[in-house]
Design an enzyme around this catalytic site. Structure first.
Site, PDB file in Angstrom:
ATOM      1  CG  ASP A 158      -2.329   0.472   0.865  1.00 39.44           C
ATOM      2  OD1 ASP A 158      -2.517   1.486   0.174  1.00 39.44           O
ATOM      3  OD2 ASP A 158      -3.136   0.340   1.717  1.00 39.44           O
ATOM      4  CG  ASP A 219      -9.399   1.052  -0.409  1.00 36.73           C
ATOM      5  OD1 ASP A 219      -8.787   0.857  -1.557  1.00 36.73           O
ATOM      6  OD2 ASP A 219      -9.267   1.104   0.559  1.00 36.73           O
TER       7      ASP A 219
END
Ligand SMILES: *[C@@H]1O[C@H](CO)[C@@H](O)[C@H](O)[C@H]1NC(C)=O
Ligand SMILES: *[C@@H]1O[C@H](CO)[C@@H](O)[C@H](O)[C@H]1NC(C)=O
Ligand SMILES: *[C@@H]1O[C@H](CO)[C@@H](O)[C@H](O)[C@H]1NC(C)=O
Ligand SMILES: *[C@@H]1O[C@H](CO)[C@@H](O)[C@H](O)[C@H]1NC(C)=O
Length: 412
Positions: A158, A219
């Site tokens: 990430d 997301d």
């Protein structure tokens, strides 16, 4: 088949090379904790759903016992919130001792004993998005080695708490560091999602060389609106994105949320169909212990999975956007076959869309059609007008086999 599109796709795909770790020649499939289980660390109050080794063991048991593994769903992937807040005395990441008492290596062995693989999560930055220890530049080598020592099979890296300069150094460095461990570890990069997903900030040639898959966009959440915003972005930018994909290197529109709370059955089929057209990684984020049979049947649809996993690995495209709200998507497949998806953005009633294969740029011939979600088949000539009835927010998905000319056609 739409030959102009096919030529374009193949010309562009040969210009880029995939990360040379031999992995993920077709889009990876499995299960990933984040969307459904987030950063629930309250194992005292919520032992069944908290991020702990028990959750991953439960999902591994379901994958291996309920027919998922045989279909290709083999990755069991940890996301954020797995680690301790402190590194160990040697400076290595370590799992939270209460929630992962057996350690990550034992969990990896549990997966491997069942023909599954274990994925883990890290963050190119000072902290993970959830506030756990990150992997800044000076920790990349040690963290890559730790993951390899644990026999982990995939890393999602990430990008919270880092800037674009650090990311431009860190993502390639981690790729090198993983390679240097000698263990093949699939590498998922969130880098482009932090850079807006588009050139000139994002260099898809470079991504294909250093990552096996990458998150381009925000997301996913458990809602149809979220699925639609992702679909819109990916197909609006298809000219940039489709050439980036190929064996070993995939655009990742994020997890499948089928089996949760946000999608109807029609919308679930739409997500499955469009993720197959996109050659997207198929990571489910749901509760395999309680999933209902309707959602399971969609996720276990062999023909949809076969289309997703086509060995040529050419990402499909939207070829038509009708005023009626019907859109047509197309993906070239091996053996001169293809996939078609008719999707409805309408909100009134099943829409009877009339067209012909010729209108969809298919060449002269007869085609055997398999309807992915009804198991029906038929033969259609390119010139024959047909009608598909597409439910609101739903799809009709076809596998279209190679054309046969009329003299050698067998009507079976
Ligand atoms: C590391 O990279 C080299 C050269 O690109 C490749 O041949 C090798 O298979 C890679 N090893 C791993 C473990 O990824
Ligand atoms: C993109 O990356 C490739 C491969 O690393 C490199 O050859 C190329 O120059 C880069 N393109 C741009 C515009 O920076
Ligand atoms: C696919 O079609 C092309 C041209 O239409 C033909 O040359 C080729 O042999 C076909 N391949 C297969 C596997 O049918
Ligand atoms: C039809 O197929 C046969 C055998 O494959 C071939 O000889 C013939 O030329 C084809 N006809 C047309 C019109 O393409």
């Amino acid at each position: 088949m739409p030959s102009a599109l096919l030529v374009l796709a193949s010309v562009l795909t040969v210009t880029t090379v995939a990360l040379d770790n031999g992995l993920m020649r077709t889009p990876p499939m499995g299960w990933l904790a984040w969307e459904r289980f987030r950063c629930d660390i309250d194992c005292e109050q919520d032992p069944k759903n908290c991020i702990s080794e028990k959750l991953f063991i439960d999902m591994a048991d379901r994958l291996s016992e309920d027919g998922w593994r045989e279909l290709g769903y083999v990755y069991v992937n940890i996301d954020d919130c797995w680690s301790s807040m402190e590194r160990d005395k040697q400076g290595r990441l370590q799992p939270d001792p209460k929630r992962f008492p057996g350690g990550i290596q034992k969990l990896a062995r549990y997966m491997h004993d069942r023909g599954l693989k274990l994925g883990i999560y890290g963050d190119m930055g000072t902290h993970t998005c959830g506030g756990y220890p990150g992997t800044p530049l000076d920790k990349i080598k040690i963290d890559a080695q730790t993951f390899a020592d644990w026999e982990v099979d995939m890393l999602k890296f990430d990008g919270c708490y880092s800037n674009s300069i650090e990311q431009a150094q860190g993502y390639p460095l981690m790729s090198k560091a993983l390679n240097a461990t000698g263990r093949p570890i699939g590498y998922s990069c969130s880098w482009p999602a932090y850079q807006g997903g588009l050139p000139p900030k994002v260099n898809y040639t470079q991504l294909g060389e250093i990552c096996n898959l990458w998150r381009n966009y925000g997301d996913i959440q458990d809602s149809w609106d979220s699925v639609m915003s992702i679909v819109d972005w990916f197909f609006e930018n298809q000219d940039v994105l489709t050439p980036a994909a190929g064996p070993g290197r995939w655009n990742d529109p994020d997890m499948l949320i089928i089996g949760n709370f946000g999608l109807s059955m029609d919308q679930s089929r739409s997500q499955m169909a469009l993720w197959a057209i996109m050659a997207a990684p198929l990571f489910m984020s749901n509760d395999l212990r309680t999933i209902n049979s309707g959602a399971r049947n969609i996720l276990q649809n062999k023909m949809a999975i076969g289309i997703n996993q086509d060995p040529m690995g050419i990402q499909g495209r939207r070829i038509l956007k009708e005023k009626s709200g019907i859109e047509v998507f197309w993906r070239p497949l091996s053996k001169n076959a293809s996939a078609l998806v008719f999707f409805s953005r309408r909100n009134d009633m099943p829409y009877r869309y009339q067209t012909s294969l010729r209108k969809l740029s298919y060449t002269t011939g007869s085609y055997k059609i398999f309807d992915v979600f009804t198991d029906k088949s038929m033969v259609l000539k390119d010139s024959t007008d047909f009608v598909v009835s597409v439910n609101p927010t739903g799809v009709v998905m076809w596998y279209v086999s190679a054309p046969k000319n009329d003299t050698d056609m067998e009507l079976t």
